[in-house]
Scaffold this active site. Structure first.
Site, PDB file in Angstrom:
ATOM      1  N   HIS A  96     -31.415  -9.452  24.002  1.00 51.90           N
ATOM      2  CA  HIS A  96     -30.279 -10.075  24.679  1.00 51.90           C
ATOM      3  C   HIS A  96     -30.325 -11.582  24.470  1.00 51.90           C
ATOM      4  O   HIS A  96     -31.395 -12.172  24.554  1.00 51.90           O
ATOM      5  CB  HIS A  96     -30.341  -9.765  26.180  1.00 51.90           C
ATOM      6  CG  HIS A  96     -29.274 -10.470  26.952  1.00 51.90           C
ATOM      7  ND1 HIS A  96     -27.980 -10.023  26.966  1.00 51.90           N
ATOM      8  CD2 HIS A  96     -29.312 -11.603  27.705  1.00 51.90           C
ATOM      9  CE1 HIS A  96     -27.255 -10.850  27.709  1.00 51.90           C
ATOM     10  NE2 HIS A  96     -28.033 -11.813  28.170  1.00 51.90           N
ATOM     11  N   GLU A 153       0.850  -1.201   0.000  1.00 47.76           N
ATOM     12  CA  GLU A 153       0.000   0.000   0.000  1.00 47.76           C
ATOM     13  C   GLU A 153       0.885   1.250   0.000  1.00 47.76           C
ATOM     14  O   GLU A 153       1.803   1.362   0.810  1.00 47.76           O
ATOM     15  CB  GLU A 153      -0.925  -0.024   1.231  1.00 47.76           C
ATOM     16  CG  GLU A 153      -1.613   1.282   1.574  1.00 47.76           C
ATOM     17  CD  GLU A 153      -2.502   1.856   0.464  1.00 47.76           C
ATOM     18  OE1 GLU A 153      -3.304   1.095  -0.103  1.00 47.76           O
ATOM     19  OE2 GLU A 153      -2.359   3.054   0.165  1.00 47.76           O
ATOM     20  N   ASP A 157     -21.570   4.759 -10.174  1.00 50.55           N
ATOM     21  CA  ASP A 157     -20.110   4.923 -10.187  1.00 50.55           C
ATOM     22  C   ASP A 157     -19.614   5.967 -11.182  1.00 50.55           C
ATOM     23  O   ASP A 157     -18.493   6.457 -11.045  1.00 50.55           O
ATOM     24  CB  ASP A 157     -19.432   3.586 -10.543  1.00 50.55           C
ATOM     25  CG  ASP A 157     -19.360   2.613  -9.386  1.00 50.55           C
ATOM     26  OD1 ASP A 157     -20.013   2.866  -8.351  1.00 50.55           O
ATOM     27  OD2 ASP A 157     -18.656   1.592  -9.512  1.00 50.55           O
TER      28      ASP A 157
HETATM   29  P1  FAD Z   1     -21.932  -1.038 -12.906  1.00 51.82           P
HETATM   30  O1  FAD Z   1     -22.362  -2.068 -11.961  1.00 51.82           O
HETATM   31  O2  FAD Z   1     -20.493  -0.920 -13.233  1.00 51.82           O
HETATM   32  O3  FAD Z   1     -22.760  -1.313 -14.235  1.00 51.82           O
HETATM   33  C1  FAD Z   1     -22.598  -0.584 -15.385  1.00 51.82           C
HETATM   34  C2  FAD Z   1     -23.015  -1.440 -16.570  1.00 51.82           C
HETATM   35  O4  FAD Z   1     -23.069  -0.605 -17.718  1.00 51.82           O
HETATM   36  C3  FAD Z   1     -22.023  -2.549 -16.920  1.00 51.82           C
HETATM   37  O5  FAD Z   1     -22.692  -3.789 -16.962  1.00 51.82           O
HETATM   38  C4  FAD Z   1     -21.487  -2.183 -18.285  1.00 51.82           C
HETATM   39  O6  FAD Z   1     -21.314  -3.310 -19.132  1.00 51.82           O
HETATM   40  C5  FAD Z   1     -22.624  -1.318 -18.844  1.00 51.82           C
HETATM   41  N1  FAD Z   1     -22.174  -0.335 -19.832  1.00 51.82           N
HETATM   42  C6  FAD Z   1     -21.163   0.579 -19.681  1.00 51.82           C
HETATM   43  N2  FAD Z   1     -21.097   1.380 -20.775  1.00 51.82           N
HETATM   44  C7  FAD Z   1     -22.087   0.954 -21.607  1.00 51.82           C
HETATM   45  C8  FAD Z   1     -22.522   1.388 -22.878  1.00 51.82           C
HETATM   46  N3  FAD Z   1     -21.971   2.451 -23.476  1.00 51.82           N
HETATM   47  N4  FAD Z   1     -23.546   0.733 -23.474  1.00 51.82           N
HETATM   48  C9  FAD Z   1     -24.140  -0.320 -22.841  1.00 51.82           C
HETATM   49  N5  FAD Z   1     -23.780  -0.763 -21.630  1.00 51.82           N
HETATM   50  C10 FAD Z   1     -22.770  -0.130 -21.023  1.00 51.82           C
HETATM   51  N6  FAD Z   1     -20.043  -2.449  -3.884  1.00 51.82           N
HETATM   52  C11 FAD Z   1     -20.759  -2.671  -2.770  1.00 51.82           C
HETATM   53  O7  FAD Z   1     -21.583  -1.824  -2.393  1.00 51.82           O
HETATM   54  N7  FAD Z   1     -20.606  -3.814  -2.035  1.00 51.82           N
HETATM   55  C12 FAD Z   1     -19.710  -4.752  -2.393  1.00 51.82           C
HETATM   56  O8  FAD Z   1     -19.591  -5.773  -1.710  1.00 51.82           O
HETATM   57  C13 FAD Z   1     -18.923  -4.541  -3.554  1.00 51.82           C
HETATM   58  N8  FAD Z   1     -18.014  -5.461  -3.936  1.00 51.82           N
HETATM   59  C14 FAD Z   1     -17.291  -5.241  -5.079  1.00 51.82           C
HETATM   60  C15 FAD Z   1     -16.331  -6.185  -5.434  1.00 51.82           C
HETATM   61  C16 FAD Z   1     -15.579  -6.002  -6.575  1.00 51.82           C
HETATM   62  C17 FAD Z   1     -14.543  -7.040  -6.962  1.00 51.82           C
HETATM   63  C18 FAD Z   1     -15.797  -4.858  -7.394  1.00 51.82           C
HETATM   64  C19 FAD Z   1     -15.019  -4.666  -8.660  1.00 51.82           C
HETATM   65  C20 FAD Z   1     -16.733  -3.910  -7.040  1.00 51.82           C
HETATM   66  C21 FAD Z   1     -17.486  -4.088  -5.868  1.00 51.82           C
HETATM   67  N9  FAD Z   1     -18.425  -3.147  -5.442  1.00 51.82           N
HETATM   68  C22 FAD Z   1     -19.135  -3.355  -4.296  1.00 51.82           C
HETATM   69  C23 FAD Z   1     -18.683  -1.908  -6.210  1.00 51.82           C
HETATM   70  C24 FAD Z   1     -19.963  -2.082  -7.054  1.00 51.82           C
HETATM   71  O9  FAD Z   1     -19.814  -3.191  -7.898  1.00 51.82           O
HETATM   72  C25 FAD Z   1     -20.227  -0.817  -7.855  1.00 51.82           C
HETATM   73  O10 FAD Z   1     -20.262   0.304  -7.001  1.00 51.82           O
HETATM   74  C26 FAD Z   1     -21.566  -0.927  -8.572  1.00 51.82           C
HETATM   75  O11 FAD Z   1     -21.598  -2.041  -9.428  1.00 51.82           O
HETATM   76  C27 FAD Z   1     -21.851   0.346  -9.384  1.00 51.82           C
HETATM   77  O12 FAD Z   1     -23.071   0.219 -10.031  1.00 51.82           O
HETATM   78  P2  FAD Z   1     -23.376   1.011 -11.376  1.00 51.82           P
HETATM   79  O13 FAD Z   1     -24.794   0.672 -11.708  1.00 51.82           O
HETATM   80  O14 FAD Z   1     -23.013   2.429 -11.228  1.00 51.82           O
HETATM   81  O15 FAD Z   1     -22.398   0.419 -12.482  1.00 51.82           O
HETATM   82  P1  NAI Z   2      -9.700   1.583  -3.229  1.00 48.28           P
HETATM   83  O1  NAI Z   2      -9.793   2.986  -3.628  1.00 48.28           O
HETATM   84  O2  NAI Z   2     -10.583   1.039  -2.173  1.00 48.28           O
HETATM   85  O3  NAI Z   2      -8.209   1.248  -2.776  1.00 48.28           O
HETATM   86  C1  NAI Z   2      -7.110   1.445  -3.602  1.00 48.28           C
HETATM   87  C2  NAI Z   2      -5.875   1.470  -2.723  1.00 48.28           C
HETATM   88  O4  NAI Z   2      -4.734   1.438  -3.563  1.00 48.28           O
HETATM   89  C3  NAI Z   2      -5.762   2.720  -1.862  1.00 48.28           C
HETATM   90  O5  NAI Z   2      -5.480   2.345  -0.548  1.00 48.28           O
HETATM   91  C4  NAI Z   2      -4.624   3.490  -2.504  1.00 48.28           C
HETATM   92  O6  NAI Z   2      -3.903   4.280  -1.587  1.00 48.28           O
HETATM   93  C5  NAI Z   2      -3.773   2.361  -3.055  1.00 48.28           C
HETATM   94  N1  NAI Z   2      -2.907   2.711  -4.173  1.00 48.28           N
HETATM   95  C6  NAI Z   2      -3.198   3.515  -5.222  1.00 48.28           C
HETATM   96  N2  NAI Z   2      -2.155   3.536  -6.080  1.00 48.28           N
HETATM   97  C7  NAI Z   2      -1.205   2.706  -5.561  1.00 48.28           C
HETATM   98  C8  NAI Z   2       0.081   2.283  -5.994  1.00 48.28           C
HETATM   99  N3  NAI Z   2       0.598   2.713  -7.138  1.00 48.28           N
HETATM  100  N4  NAI Z   2       0.787   1.439  -5.217  1.00 48.28           N
HETATM  101  C9  NAI Z   2       0.262   0.979  -4.040  1.00 48.28           C
HETATM  102  N5  NAI Z   2      -0.967   1.340  -3.588  1.00 48.28           N
HETATM  103  C10 NAI Z   2      -1.683   2.176  -4.352  1.00 48.28           C
HETATM  104  O7  NAI Z   2      -9.867   0.762  -4.599  1.00 48.28           O
HETATM  105  P2  NAI Z   2     -10.169  -0.761  -4.880  1.00 48.28           P
HETATM  106  O8  NAI Z   2      -9.804  -1.618  -3.730  1.00 48.28           O
HETATM  107  O9  NAI Z   2      -9.561  -1.030  -6.200  1.00 48.28           O
HETATM  108  O10 NAI Z   2     -11.747  -0.772  -5.014  1.00 48.28           O
HETATM  109  C11 NAI Z   2     -12.406   0.051  -5.982  1.00 48.28           C
HETATM  110  C12 NAI Z   2     -13.769   0.411  -5.534  1.00 48.28           C
HETATM  111  O11 NAI Z   2     -14.620  -0.701  -5.527  1.00 48.28           O
HETATM  112  C13 NAI Z   2     -13.771   0.991  -4.142  1.00 48.28           C
HETATM  113  O12 NAI Z   2     -13.885   2.382  -4.253  1.00 48.28           O
HETATM  114  C14 NAI Z   2     -14.971   0.432  -3.486  1.00 48.28           C
HETATM  115  O13 NAI Z   2     -15.917   1.429  -3.294  1.00 48.28           O
HETATM  116  C15 NAI Z   2     -15.530  -0.592  -4.458  1.00 48.28           C
HETATM  117  N6  NAI Z   2     -15.608  -1.872  -3.752  1.00 48.28           N
HETATM  118  C16 NAI Z   2     -16.441  -1.966  -2.681  1.00 48.28           C
HETATM  119  C17 NAI Z   2     -16.506  -3.118  -1.958  1.00 48.28           C
HETATM  120  C18 NAI Z   2     -17.388  -3.158  -0.773  1.00 48.28           C
HETATM  121  O14 NAI Z   2     -18.214  -2.282  -0.621  1.00 48.28           O
HETATM  122  N7  NAI Z   2     -17.258  -4.148   0.093  1.00 48.28           N
HETATM  123  C19 NAI Z   2     -15.718  -4.300  -2.299  1.00 48.28           C
HETATM  124  C20 NAI Z   2     -14.850  -4.070  -3.417  1.00 48.28           C
HETATM  125  C21 NAI Z   2     -14.836  -2.909  -4.113  1.00 48.28           C
END
Ligand code: FAD
Ligand code: NAI
Length: 463
Positions: free
Chosen positions: A442, A201, A311
């Site tokens: 509880h 990190e 997002d």
């Molecule tokens: P997205 O879910 O990214 O959906 C956007 C969709 O738009 C995609 O399917 C894409 O194919 C489609 N699209 C894009 N451009 C076009 C286009 N021009 N034409 C047609 N289709 C298009 N968040 C949580 O709250 N809890 C979690 O536990 C969590 N775990 C995560 C774990 C991982 C590994 C990752 C990567 C993310 C996680 N997140 C989690 C974050 C969460 O997935 C996102 O915040 C969420 O999916 C955002 O929703 P969205 O509708 O904005 O976009």
């Molecule tokens: P993140 O923003 O949570 O963490 C990225 C980390 O990488 C930060 O700590 C940052 O300081 C570090 N970093 C950045 N550049 C670096 C470098 N060059 N070398 C070393 N460290 C570096 O992003 P992450 O984990 O990729 O997740 C993306 C998003 O997906 C998050 O913003 C989160 O909101 C969403 N997400 C949410 C989950 C949940 O709600 N449980 C689960 C997974 C993803």
């Protein structure tokens, strides 16, 4: 005449929820999705598959780590890798198929393909043009690349979160670049399944944006579990070899470089909004310096009739934030009042213990004014003690003058579930006294919230 009242681009938690609510509001609705299945990042390659692996790996560690012995139970476990992946895929399929069912039920048209703007009220999908009175951009986000570390999920050496959800086998050594949410969750999965995991990190602490105390204590607990966490360290290069990769690391503050060998490298340094190929300029839309689409309180962009959620807009990249914005935008388009309180959006990291928070961190609250803080450790909670699972604590931050709750932070096995009570309390404008005077069943972990609220006035019962 327009083909639709509303077209939504993207079927993630923001887009699919907006589509269903728009249809419920009596609007003729279509949703464009370029993926083979509905549900976006969250259902296909995000929240759901990661939680499936977190749950399965946790069950495995309960047995293989000998944790059951303290309850007088002996058992052994082994991993069927194909079965593990199949079980994850089954969860994903069930939920993505479920969205297709909900679209049919609500008469939402799914336009399959990639959408791009032709004008402010028309889009192109494949060879077809579709017009709409309102267009909602819900295109989500994708992985931020790290220059010099080219992601190749098929090869499986330098991977992003999608690759890390489908590794062909448990790696010997997984190096995670980025100690954020993805790195810690997926790092936990593979560590539990047997990998040595090193998290690199850049900052001096993991989990930026979270409360300082929770960042420190969660790092301690994860390290105790065997995850090596190297903060204040930057990766300056990643070279792949015949098998695996060699990383070059340097202290972030400057100093001597060193190398680190890895079988698999996970790049998880954040995500960036999806706007490529949308031809936003044809609709008259511009991006802010962070590449996001700016919206007002109503989720409207500066072009009338175009809205944006999830997002692709500023704010936390979380599925439930996107979902709530989906409901609100569809209500606003229908002439109702849609509203999201961005001050009360919980966040949860699904490690063990879980890490959860809502509202202000203690640091941010202090900057705004005088505060009172109540803390309660799970070591003093009867249910946690009975379950022999006492890691973590609850912290409630309240305004010193009004007693209104400003933030709640929880480190505990059940933190993700417990934080809902805190979010509801804050949404209702509760004081810490309101929580302290609410009867909690509880023996439950939730009693720790009540005790932390009592501790705000210095009178907890059990410590
Ligand atoms: P997205 O879910 O990214 O959906 C956007 C969709 O738009 C995609 O399917 C894409 O194919 C489609 N699209 C894009 N451009 C076009 C286009 N021009 N034409 C047609 N289709 C298009 N968040 C949580 O709250 N809890 C979690 O536990 C969590 N775990 C995560 C774990 C991982 C590994 C990752 C990567 C993310 C996680 N997140 C989690 C974050 C969460 O997935 C996102 O915040 C969420 O999916 C955002 O929703 P969205 O509708 O904005 O976009
Ligand atoms: P993140 O923003 O949570 O963490 C990225 C980390 O990488 C930060 O700590 C940052 O300081 C570090 N970093 C950045 N550049 C670096 C470098 N060059 N070398 C070393 N460290 C570096 O992003 P992450 O984990 O990729 O997740 C993306 C998003 O997906 C998050 O913003 C989160 O909101 C969403 N997400 C949410 C989950 C949940 O709600 N449980 C689960 C997974 C993803």
């Amino acid at each position: 005449m327009s083909d639709y009242d509303v077209i939504i681009i993207g079927s993630g938690p923001g887009g699919y929820v907006a589509a269903i609510r728009a249809a419920q509001n009596g609007l003729k609705t279509a949703c464009v999705e370029s993926r083979e299945t509905l549900g976006g990042t969250c259902l296909n390659i995000g929240c759901i598959p990661s939680k499936a692996l977190l749950h399965a790996s946790e069950l495995y560690e309960e047995v293989s780590g000998g944790h059951l012995k303290k309850f007088g139970i002996t058992a052994s476990a082994s991993i069927d890798h194909a079965g593990l992946m199949a079980s994850k895929d089954k969860s994903v399929k069930g939920l993505t198929d479920g969205i297709a069912f909900l679209f049919k039920k609500n008469k939402v048209d799914w336009l399959k393909g990639h959408a791009s703007f032709e004008s402010k009220n028309s889009i192109k999908v494949g060879d077809e043009t579709h017009t709409a009175k309102n267009i909602v951009i819900a295109t989500g986000s994708s992985v931020t690349p790290l220059p010099g570390a080219e992601i190749d999920n098929a090869k499986g050496v330098i991977v992003d979160s999608t690759g890390a959800l489908s590794l062909a086998k448990v790696p010997g050594h997984l190096v995670v670049i980025g100690g954020g949410v993805i790195g810690l969750e997926l790092g936990s999965v593979w560590r539990r399944l047997g990998a040595k995991v090193t998290v690199v990190e850049y900052l001096d602490q993991i989990l930026p944006g979270m409360d300082g105390e929770i960042r420190k204590d969660s790092a301690k607990l994860l390290s105790k579990q065997g995850m090596e966490i190297r903060t204040g360290t930057k990766v300056t290069g990643v070279k792949t070899g015949k098998s695996g990769a060699t990383l070059t690391l340097e202290p972030a503050a400057g100093g001597a470089a060193e190398t680190l060998e890895a079988d698999v490298v996970l790049v998880s340094i954040g995500r960036r909004p999806n706007t490529d190929g949308l031809a936003l300029e044809k609709a008259g839309l511009a991006l802010n310096p962070r590449g996001q689409i700016e919206v007002d309180h109503y989720l409207a962009t500066n072009v009338p009739g175009i809205w944006a959620i999830g997002d692709v807009t500023p704010g936390p990249m979380l599925a439930h934030k996107a979902e709530d914005e989906g409901v609100a935008v569809a209500d606003n388009i229908a002439g109702r009042t849609g509203y999201v309180n961005h001050d009360v959006i919980p966040s949860v990291v699904y490690t063990m213990p879980e890490i959860a928070g809502v509202g202000l961190t203690e640091e941010a609250a202090k900057e705004k004014g005088e505060i009172k803080v109540g803390r309660f450790p799970f070591l003093a909670n009867s249910r946690a003690k009975t379950n022999q699972d006492t890691d973590g604590w609850v912290k409630i931050i309240a305004d010193a003058r009004t007693d209104r709750v400003l933030g709640v932070w929880i480190l505990n096995r059940l933190a993700g579930t417990l934080i809902a009570e805190a979010a509801l309390a804050m949404e209702m404008g509760a004081s810490s006294e309101d929580i302290a005077l609410t009867c909690h069943a509880h023996p439950t972990h939730a009693e720790s919230l009540k005790e932390a609220a009592m501790a705000v006035t210095g009178k907890p019962i059990h410590i």
